[in-house]
Design a protein around this motif. Sequence first.
Motif, short mmCIF file in Angstrom:
data_model
loop_
_atom_site.label_atom_id
_atom_site.label_comp_id
_atom_site.label_asym_id
_atom_site.label_seq_id
_atom_site.Cartn_x
_atom_site.Cartn_y
_atom_site.Cartn_z
N LYS A 103 -6.03 -1.53 9.52
CA LYS A 103 -7.12 -0.92 8.76
C LYS A 103 -6.65 0.22 7.87
N THR A 104 -5.62 0.97 8.29
CA THR A 104 -5.17 2.12 7.51
C THR A 104 -3.77 1.89 6.93
N LYS A 105 -3.55 2.51 5.79
CA LYS A 105 -2.26 2.44 5.13
C LYS A 105 -1.16 3.04 6.01
N LYS A 106 -1.47 4.16 6.67
CA LYS A 106 -0.51 4.85 7.53
C LYS A 106 0.00 3.93 8.64
N LYS A 107 -0.89 3.19 9.26
CA LYS A 107 -0.50 2.29 10.36
C LYS A 107 0.32 1.11 9.82
N ILE A 108 -0.03 0.59 8.65
CA ILE A 108 0.74 -0.51 8.04
C ILE A 108 2.17 -0.04 7.78
N VAL A 109 2.29 1.17 7.22
CA VAL A 109 3.61 1.71 6.89
C VAL A 109 4.45 1.91 8.14
N SER A 110 3.88 2.51 9.18
CA SER A 110 4.66 2.78 10.39
C SER A 110 5.02 1.51 11.14
N GLU A 111 4.10 0.58 11.28
CA GLU A 111 4.35 -0.65 12.04
C GLU A 111 5.35 -1.57 11.35
N ASN A 112 5.39 -1.57 10.02
CA ASN A 112 6.29 -2.44 9.27
C ASN A 112 7.56 -1.73 8.82
N LYS A 113 7.72 -0.45 9.21
CA LYS A 113 8.89 0.36 8.86
C LYS A 113 9.13 0.39 7.36
N LEU A 114 8.09 0.79 6.62
CA LEU A 114 8.16 0.84 5.17
C LEU A 114 8.53 2.25 4.71
N THR A 115 9.03 2.35 3.49
CA THR A 115 9.42 3.63 2.88
C THR A 115 8.43 3.97 1.78
N ALA A 116 7.92 5.19 1.82
CA ALA A 116 6.99 5.64 0.78
C ALA A 116 7.75 5.88 -0.52
N SER A 117 7.06 5.69 -1.64
CA SER A 117 7.66 5.90 -2.95
C SER A 117 6.97 7.07 -3.64
N PRO A 118 7.43 7.45 -4.83
CA PRO A 118 6.73 8.51 -5.57
C PRO A 118 5.28 8.16 -5.91
N ARG A 119 4.98 6.88 -6.01
CA ARG A 119 3.60 6.46 -6.25
C ARG A 119 2.90 6.23 -4.91
N GLU A 120 1.68 6.71 -4.80
CA GLU A 120 0.99 6.65 -3.51
C GLU A 120 0.56 5.24 -3.12
N ASP A 121 0.60 4.29 -4.04
CA ASP A 121 0.16 2.93 -3.73
C ASP A 121 1.31 1.94 -3.53
N ILE A 122 2.57 2.38 -3.66
CA ILE A 122 3.71 1.48 -3.54
C ILE A 122 4.58 1.91 -2.36
N PHE A 123 4.94 0.93 -1.53
CA PHE A 123 5.80 1.16 -0.37
C PHE A 123 6.89 0.10 -0.37
#
Length: 154
Positions: free
Chosen positions: A11-31
């Motif tokens: 449901k949340t972007k934060k959980k998607i990022v942590s569970e899939n081990k993604l890296t945040a970018s300078p843009r808030e919508d791209i990981f």
Amino acid sequence: MKVAKKYDVYKTKKKIVSENKLTASPREDIFYDFSIFDDIKELDVEIIDAIKKELMKYHAVGAGWINQPIPFLVSQDPFTNYYCNLETAFTKVFKSNGNRMMIIVNVAAAKINKWERQSIYDRNYSHVKEYRYSSDYTAGKYPDIEIAYEGELI
């Protein structure tokens, strides 16, 4: 045959990022999914980090969405350059109301050529080595396929 990478969606972007081990970018919508670089021992960590930052900078200015592979140069010092060709795929994640939540950029393959010169007065670099890395996942072609999720995100 290579397939598109599937991500766990929540449901949340934060959980998607942590569970899939993604890296945040300078843009808030791209990981980014840089898992292809996880087990590389041949290149220095500083070079891999520079390659990741350069790719994120490339996308932050809106370039590279169409052309595959994405070419760019990373310099380690005045004597060593790495010419990179990265193949990526994009997964667009939508909220249940249809608005786009995020884009996940998966680096599916990389070809990195190392070039060196002996002196700053040398105009020509000599090719030292080529590194090739690939995953089991396919690189996307523009326009990338958008996957619609039915019902509520988990």
